[in-house]
Scaffold this motif. Structure first.
Motif, PDB file in Angstrom:
ATOM      1  N   ILE A   1       0.692  -1.469  -0.079  1.00  0.00           N
ATOM      2  CA  ILE A   1      -0.013   0.008   0.112  1.00  0.00           C
ATOM      3  C   ILE A   1       0.971   1.246   0.001  1.00  0.00           C
ATOM      4  O   ILE A   1       0.843   1.991  -0.745  1.00  0.00           O
TER       5      ILE A   1
ATOM      6  N   LEU B   1       2.248   1.606  -3.552  1.00  0.00           N
ATOM      7  CA  LEU B   1       1.318   1.987  -4.842  1.00  0.00           C
ATOM      8  C   LEU B   1       0.736   3.550  -4.535  1.00  0.00           C
ATOM      9  O   LEU B   1       0.375   4.037  -5.358  1.00  0.00           O
ATOM     10  N   VAL B   2       0.145   3.532  -3.304  1.00  0.00           N
ATOM     11  CA  VAL B   2      -0.464   4.806  -2.842  1.00  0.00           C
ATOM     12  C   VAL B   2       0.524   5.923  -2.485  1.00  0.00           C
ATOM     13  O   VAL B   2       0.369   7.144  -3.405  1.00  0.00           O
ATOM     14  N   PHE B   3       1.365   5.781  -1.714  1.00  0.00           N
ATOM     15  CA  PHE B   3       2.293   6.796  -1.383  1.00  0.00           C
ATOM     16  C   PHE B   3       3.448   6.913  -1.956  1.00  0.00           C
ATOM     17  O   PHE B   3       4.305   7.868  -1.755  1.00  0.00           O
ATOM     18  N   LYS B   4       3.761   5.917  -2.855  1.00  0.00           N
ATOM     19  CA  LYS B   4       5.083   5.932  -3.542  1.00  0.00           C
ATOM     20  C   LYS B   4       6.275   5.968  -2.837  1.00  0.00           C
ATOM     21  O   LYS B   4       7.372   6.902  -3.300  1.00  0.00           O
TER      22      LYS B   4
ATOM     23  N   ILE C   1      -3.852  -7.856  -2.441  1.00  0.00           N
ATOM     24  CA  ILE C   1      -4.998  -8.803  -2.555  1.00  0.00           C
ATOM     25  C   ILE C   1      -4.710  -9.878  -1.596  1.00  0.00           C
ATOM     26  O   ILE C   1      -5.707 -10.497  -1.016  1.00  0.00           O
TER      27      ILE C   1
ATOM     28  N   PHE D   1      -6.470  -9.782   2.261  1.00  0.00           N
ATOM     29  CA  PHE D   1      -7.334 -10.047   2.314  1.00  0.00           C
ATOM     30  C   PHE D   1      -7.494 -11.460   2.990  1.00  0.00           C
ATOM     31  O   PHE D   1      -8.291 -11.765   3.645  1.00  0.00           O
TER      32      PHE D   1
ATOM     33  N   VAL E   1      -8.922 -13.914   7.078  1.00  0.00           N
ATOM     34  CA  VAL E   1      -9.707 -15.441   6.717  1.00  0.00           C
ATOM     35  C   VAL E   1      -9.066 -16.422   7.456  1.00  0.00           C
ATOM     36  O   VAL E   1      -9.645 -17.324   8.155  1.00  0.00           O
TER      37      VAL E   1
ATOM     38  N   TRP F   1     -15.137 -18.540  12.403  1.00  0.00           N
ATOM     39  CA  TRP F   1     -16.317 -18.356  11.370  1.00  0.00           C
ATOM     40  C   TRP F   1     -17.063 -19.726  11.126  1.00  0.00           C
ATOM     41  O   TRP F   1     -18.190 -19.684  10.824  1.00  0.00           O
ATOM     42  N   TRP F   2     -16.342 -20.600  10.855  1.00  0.00           N
ATOM     43  CA  TRP F   2     -16.773 -21.890  10.496  1.00  0.00           C
ATOM     44  C   TRP F   2     -16.345 -23.119  11.148  1.00  0.00           C
ATOM     45  O   TRP F   2     -15.438 -23.026  12.064  1.00  0.00           O
TER      46      TRP F   2
ATOM     47  N   SER G   1      -7.948 -20.795  18.523  1.00  0.00           N
ATOM     48  CA  SER G   1      -6.695 -20.305  19.127  1.00  0.00           C
ATOM     49  C   SER G   1      -6.584 -20.372  20.478  1.00  0.00           C
ATOM     50  O   SER G   1      -7.710 -20.109  21.096  1.00  0.00           O
TER      51      SER G   1
END
Lengths: 139, 236
Positions: free
Chosen positions: B75, B78-81, B161, B164, B168, B175-176, B183
């Protein structure tokens, strides 16, 4: 504070993240059936139009004093403390299998209360302690 | 070959730090291993196979943490170079990748005696495998895209990507329904690991953090020097 280019890239990233999270949430919701590794006896009970020919997994605790072994097969009860399913199995049990502990059975339902297992997996919990501590806790 | 890329003048100051870190790591890892393998008690259900935890858990924590770093660096790039963070991320990626692999292999070795299977496709194990593939893709892109600017962009996209996937992995067990247990160490409640097992776990974790720092410092230096050499070659 930031230049216009940086701002527009930030905006792009933030919207990308928000949209992705929404999409991912929807995908996970719709895949729920496939993402859960096993069903609990209560989930089985509440499930509509359950297929008896499909291989599924059920999980829970092995009910105390429910384990019966005879010449042909093993019977025990999987419980989630609300509902129960009788499991019939013919094969080797994992070392950690014991009454009162977690278990997952893979196989087919005969009906909503009776399950014929082809494979038994032991599920252990997140508690780790030395044997002496466990004995002390039981006293 | 390597010496050609590492001008001794630049290295001499930092070599001392690395040598000290190596000494420290060896000390801690010896203490940690003795504690984990001999002094700590067997588990009340699992017996001695619980000792795999002392490698499995730190490796998993670090592989997640390092990808988190890669994601944040992506990030920033890409965003702040901010360019140099990409080099840091590039240097840390192989370490995280190895830890992800160690986590999967030791988990498999642990699964057989406890669960009764080497591998299952439950949410935790699968998302961890996905993390490993993210690492591989990230490293692959750095190695096979020759143009630096291009590689920097592509790897950063993968880094973001892959970010994300981290929650999970972390929350898959909540969650499942999974075969993997939840933990034992959480921020909100007391750990469910007995102290005699928690202490060696923390010692092993610190040893592996120092190990990572050493490898990272070495790789990072190499990356910086590579850039400098490339610039010099272009100017000539």
């Amino acid at each position: 504070m930031f230049g216009n280019k940086v701002k527009s890239r930030m905006l792009f990233l933030v919207s990308f993240v928000i949209i992705s999270i929404i999409i991912i949430t929807f995908i996970f919701r719709s895949l729920e059936e496939n993402l859960v590794y096993f069903f609990s006896p209560t989930e089985i009970k509440n499930k509509q139009n359950i297929s008896l020919n499909k291989k599924i997994r059920i999980g829970g605790l092995v009910k105390d004093n429910s384990f019966i072994k005879n010449d042909e097969s093993i019977n025990f009860i999987i419980t989630d403390l609300k509902n129960e399913i009788i499991v019939n199995y013919n094969g080797l049990l994992p070392n950690l299998f014991s009454e009162g502990k977690g278990v997952i059975a893979e196989g087919k339902l005969k009906d909503k209360k009776y399950f014929i297992a082809e494979k038994i997996l032991a599920k252990h919990d997140e508690n780790y302690m030395p044997p002496e501590v466990s004995e002390a806790l039981e006293k | 070959m390597l010496k050609f890329f590492l001008p001794k003048r630049i290295l001499s100051s930092n070599n001392k730090l690395i040598n000290n870190l190596v000494f420290l790591m060896l000390l801690i890892i010896i203490i940690g291993l003795i504690y984990a393998l001999f002094l700590s008690p067997p588990d009340y259900i699992q017996g001695d196979s619980v000792r795999i935890m002392y490698v499995h858990v730190p490796a998993s924590i670090l592989s997640l943490g390092f990808f988190g770093f890669i994601g944040i660096a992506s990030i920033l790039n890409l965003v702040f170079k901010i360019k140099f963070v990409s080099l840091m991320a590039k240097s840390i990626a192989p370490i995280g990748c190895i830890f992800a692999l160690i986590s999967i292999i030791t988990g498999s070795l642990w699964g057989k005696p406890t669960w009764g299977v080497w591998w299952v496709w439950d949410a935790r194990l699968t998302s961890m495998l996905v993390l490993f593939f993210f690492y591989l893709t990230y490293i692959f892109l750095w190695n096979y895209v020759k143009n630096f600017e291009e590689a920097n962009k592509l790897t950063s996209v993968i880094g973001i990507i892959g970010l994300f996937n981290l929650p999970v992995i972390k929350y898959s067990v909540d969650w499942w329904n999974t075969l993997h247990q939840p933990s034992s160490i959480t921020l909100t409640s007391a750990p469910t690991i007995h102290n005699t097992m928690l202490v060696p776990l923390v010692i092993m974790l610190s040893a592996m953090i120092i190990y990572s720092l050493i490898i990272f410092l070495m790789r990072y230096k190499v990356e910086i020097i590579k850039i400098k050499v490339n610039k010099k070659n272009k100017n000539n």
